[in-house]
Every structure is written in structure tokens, then in C-alpha cells.
Write a protein that holds these residues in place. Sequence first.
Motif, PDB file in Angstrom:
ATOM      1  N   UNK A 150       0.892  -1.205  -0.147  1.00  0.00           N
ATOM      2  CA  UNK A 150       0.067   0.006   0.057  1.00  0.00           C
ATOM      3  C   UNK A 150       0.846   1.312   0.025  1.00  0.00           C
ATOM      4  N   UNK A 151       1.723   1.310   1.067  1.00  0.00           N
ATOM      5  CA  UNK A 151       2.359   2.643   1.162  1.00  0.00           C
ATOM      6  C   UNK A 151       3.397   3.070  -0.254  1.00  0.00           C
ATOM      7  N   UNK A 152       4.040   1.913  -0.686  1.00  0.00           N
ATOM      8  CA  UNK A 152       4.894   2.115  -1.797  1.00  0.00           C
ATOM      9  C   UNK A 152       4.147   2.369  -3.077  1.00  0.00           C
ATOM     10  N   UNK A 153       2.956   1.965  -3.264  1.00  0.00           N
ATOM     11  CA  UNK A 153       2.352   2.243  -4.375  1.00  0.00           C
ATOM     12  C   UNK A 153       1.274   3.564  -4.314  1.00  0.00           C
ATOM     13  N   UNK A 154       1.509   4.370  -3.150  1.00  0.00           N
ATOM     14  CA  UNK A 154       0.916   5.323  -2.936  1.00  0.00           C
ATOM     15  C   UNK A 154      -0.637   5.282  -2.315  1.00  0.00           C
ATOM     16  N   UNK A 155      -0.946   4.371  -1.799  1.00  0.00           N
ATOM     17  CA  UNK A 155      -2.084   3.927  -1.197  1.00  0.00           C
ATOM     18  C   UNK A 155      -2.076   4.005   0.419  1.00  0.00           C
ATOM     19  N   UNK A 156      -3.124   3.643   1.178  1.00  0.00           N
ATOM     20  CA  UNK A 156      -3.201   3.778   2.578  1.00  0.00           C
ATOM     21  C   UNK A 156      -3.076   2.447   3.084  1.00  0.00           C
ATOM     22  N   UNK A 157      -3.068   2.130   4.307  1.00  0.00           N
ATOM     23  CA  UNK A 157      -3.134   1.041   5.032  1.00  0.00           C
ATOM     24  C   UNK A 157      -4.136   1.359   6.307  1.00  0.00           C
ATOM     25  N   UNK A 158      -5.297   0.752   6.287  1.00  0.00           N
ATOM     26  CA  UNK A 158      -6.117   0.854   7.604  1.00  0.00           C
ATOM     27  C   UNK A 158      -6.591  -0.389   8.186  1.00  0.00           C
ATOM     28  N   UNK A 199      13.989  10.912   3.161  1.00  0.00           N
ATOM     29  CA  UNK A 199      12.924  11.337   2.908  1.00  0.00           C
ATOM     30  C   UNK A 199      11.837  10.308   3.484  1.00  0.00           C
ATOM     31  N   UNK A 200      10.572  10.693   3.752  1.00  0.00           N
ATOM     32  CA  UNK A 200       9.624  10.073   4.298  1.00  0.00           C
ATOM     33  C   UNK A 200       8.131  10.160   3.682  1.00  0.00           C
ATOM     34  N   UNK A 201       7.616   9.316   3.270  1.00  0.00           N
ATOM     35  CA  UNK A 201       6.386   9.426   2.478  1.00  0.00           C
ATOM     36  C   UNK A 201       6.084   8.305   1.775  1.00  0.00           C
ATOM     37  N   UNK A 202       4.807   8.217   1.124  1.00  0.00           N
ATOM     38  CA  UNK A 202       4.251   7.268   0.073  1.00  0.00           C
ATOM     39  C   UNK A 202       4.638   7.501  -1.096  1.00  0.00           C
ATOM     40  N   UNK A 203       6.117   7.305  -1.407  1.00  0.00           N
ATOM     41  CA  UNK A 203       6.724   7.444  -2.797  1.00  0.00           C
ATOM     42  C   UNK A 203       8.031   6.561  -3.055  1.00  0.00           C
ATOM     43  N   UNK A 204       8.520   6.382  -3.868  1.00  0.00           N
ATOM     44  CA  UNK A 204       9.807   5.736  -4.241  1.00  0.00           C
ATOM     45  C   UNK A 204      10.586   6.511  -4.861  1.00  0.00           C
ATOM     46  N   UNK A 205      11.861   6.307  -4.868  1.00  0.00           N
ATOM     47  CA  UNK A 205      12.913   7.345  -5.454  1.00  0.00           C
ATOM     48  C   UNK A 205      13.234   6.862  -6.801  1.00  0.00           C
ATOM     49  N   UNK A 220      -4.766  16.143  -1.159  1.00  0.00           N
ATOM     50  CA  UNK A 220      -4.382  17.251  -0.545  1.00  0.00           C
ATOM     51  C   UNK A 220      -3.943  16.846   0.878  1.00  0.00           C
ATOM     52  N   UNK A 221      -4.283  15.745   1.621  1.00  0.00           N
ATOM     53  CA  UNK A 221      -3.962  15.346   2.571  1.00  0.00           C
ATOM     54  C   UNK A 221      -2.582  14.563   2.711  1.00  0.00           C
ATOM     55  N   UNK A 222      -1.964  14.158   1.588  1.00  0.00           N
ATOM     56  CA  UNK A 222      -0.852  13.476   1.767  1.00  0.00           C
ATOM     57  C   UNK A 222       0.306  14.420   2.122  1.00  0.00           C
ATOM     58  N   UNK A 223       1.312  13.691   3.016  1.00  0.00           N
ATOM     59  CA  UNK A 223       2.443  14.393   3.632  1.00  0.00           C
ATOM     60  C   UNK A 223       3.781  13.639   3.318  1.00  0.00           C
ATOM     61  N   UNK A 224       4.637  14.599   3.034  1.00  0.00           N
ATOM     62  CA  UNK A 224       6.105  13.999   2.714  1.00  0.00           C
ATOM     63  C   UNK A 224       7.035  14.872   3.593  1.00  0.00           C
ATOM     64  N   UNK A 305       8.360  13.656  12.339  1.00  0.00           N
ATOM     65  CA  UNK A 305       9.659  12.944  11.682  1.00  0.00           C
ATOM     66  C   UNK A 305      10.209  12.335  12.719  1.00  0.00           C
ATOM     67  N   UNK A 306      10.500  12.728  13.992  1.00  0.00           N
ATOM     68  CA  UNK A 306      11.050  11.728  15.073  1.00  0.00           C
ATOM     69  C   UNK A 306      10.452  10.508  15.287  1.00  0.00           C
ATOM     70  N   UNK A 307       8.853  10.431  15.156  1.00  0.00           N
ATOM     71  CA  UNK A 307       8.633   9.024  15.153  1.00  0.00           C
ATOM     72  C   UNK A 307       8.896   8.228  13.801  1.00  0.00           C
TER      73      UNK A 307
END
Length: 328
Positions: A150-158, A199-205, A220-224, A305-307
Motif C-alpha cells: 500500500x505505502x509504496x504504491x501511493x495507497x493507505x493502510x487501515x 525522505x519520508x512518505x508514500x513515494x519511491x525514489x 491534498x492530505x498526503x504528507x511528505x 519526523x522523530x517518530x
Amino acid sequence: MPLLSFLAPVDTCKDRIAAALDTLRPTSSWERGAASGQEADTVLLGGRGFGTAMSSLIDYLSSEYGSTFALARVFAFLSGAPDYGDGQLDTRRYGEQYASKGEDADLALLPEQIPFYRDLAAVAVQAGVCVDIFAVTDEYTDLASLKFLSIESGGSLFLYANADDSTLPQDIYRLLSRPYAFGCVLRLRTSPDFEPGHSYGHFFPDPQYENVQHIICCDSFATYAYDFDFTHADGFSRHTEPAVVQIAFQYSVIEPVEVASGNGPQSYPRFCLKRRLRIRTLQYRPANNINEIYDSVDQEAVLHILVHKVFMFSSFNHAHVDIQQLEI
């Protein structure tokens, strides 16, 4: 083959669908583990072939990517850990065996169990498929392995303990009703005194260019977040210009286009794909003392970021980190 060929119409196949469902007895993963040592003819259990199903679906969608669709978004629902076929996870490893060895069970389970879902996420990214996973279970489900899909494809995990008291319907509605962008490219540039670190977020380099990230889908709620490192030991020079950060964000959106019909003022909606580029350049004056740093800190962003740092350090080093020992 069109997607409808994979689906069974309810009106003509209702009896056969009901008969197939009747052969499955709902069980927990613990019962499946206990039954795994019995004869196959004596046990009739419904397994979760999640990995095999997702692999087949992504393979199918990849063959249509670019011709039939510009983005595929998949909602996947799980009632427990996958325990059948490709990508099955061993839920029996969660227990008291770690205590007998003097190991911390929670720490031992933090890393992923198998790389299957991380590899599957790479295939999903190439196919332009975004996967959101909804796990409704109070069992051990090994989200440490599943999360990468989920996170590496840009999705969410619930994760929900049960369906009765969960916010699952609201979460699905919120995801479907939000406008979102896809096929995104994010690039970060800085002035010479410092450079991006982690870098932190649901993306890949990007495999070729530095400080370029690809995002399959975001809203609009995605955070990087980024760490920055000084390029030399002196830090910011007092005689240099203000620190500069430039963010370039390229993305695609689908917008409705009203097309008038030939019978009068009536119109019917059509959609078009648009590619956009946004560039923002920010200047920051380096702080002269610790008080200026404290006054300019966004507490939620720093804690966020600390977490991430704590979890990253724990995952890579298999060791506990005391947050109180971290110095800002």
C-alpha cells in the motif's frame, strides 16, 4: 480480455455464488494453523489467497496500462493474514516462543517476514496501480509485511478491530470523494550550503536522478517530509544569501468537460486528462540562536519526523530507541 470477463453477474450466477460461499467455513488464522497438520480430506477451510489474487490482478492491469486507463486504484479488504498461495504469512511465529528465547516478540516482528509484498509493490508501481488495504481483524496479521504493497504504491493502510464499531464506510467514502492526482513526480532542490537527506512518505525514489521521487497517487492530505544535512562542517555561512528550497511537482488530474449534445441544451459529462507542473521557491533566514529555532518550530511536524526516525532505526538495527535520548 475485458475486465467484465473476470466477473460473475449476480442475476444469472446467484445460486452458484451462494453454493460456493457455503463451502467456506469462517475460521481464524489460529484454527488454520492448527489444522495444517491434518489430512487434507478432513479439513475444509477457506484460505486467504491474497497474494496470488493481487498478483494476478496487477498483472492483468499492467497489460492495459496506458491504453485502457491512466490510473488504477484497488481497494483490498482482509479479514486476517494471507495464509494460502503466494505471499502467505506464518501467523504462528507470533507467540510465546520469543519469551522462551529471551527475545522481545514485538521487536522481532517489526521487520517484514517475506519480501513478496515489497516486490509486488514494485510491479504495481510500474503498472500504475495504487493499492489501499483495509484490514478488519483483531488477530495478528503481519502488517509489517503487508504495508509495503500500500505505502509504496501511493495507497493507505487501515486497521480495524471489528466491522461494527469501525469507521470503514466513512474512510472509503472519504477516499473516493477526495480529488487526487496521479503519476506524480516530486523534485527537491536546495542552495549549496545544505542538501536533502532521508525522505519520508508514500513515494519511491527515481532510479536515475537524485532527490526525485515518484508518487503513484496522492491527495491534498498526503504528507511528505525530508531531513536536511549540511554540505560542510561550517553549516550556514553568515555572509551567504538566505537558505533556498525549491519544490517542483508534476502531476496528472482528470477533469470533467461539458460536451453539448446535438439535440439541444442538454449536455453529458466527459473527462479529459491534464498534466500540470507546479514550482514553488522558498527562502529561509538561518536562525542566530536557539530561541529563534524554537520559535520557528512546527511541533507536529518535528514529532512526526522523530517518530519516523524511531521506527526506521528500530527496523534497521533491531534495537529499542529511547525517544528521550534524541536531541534536536
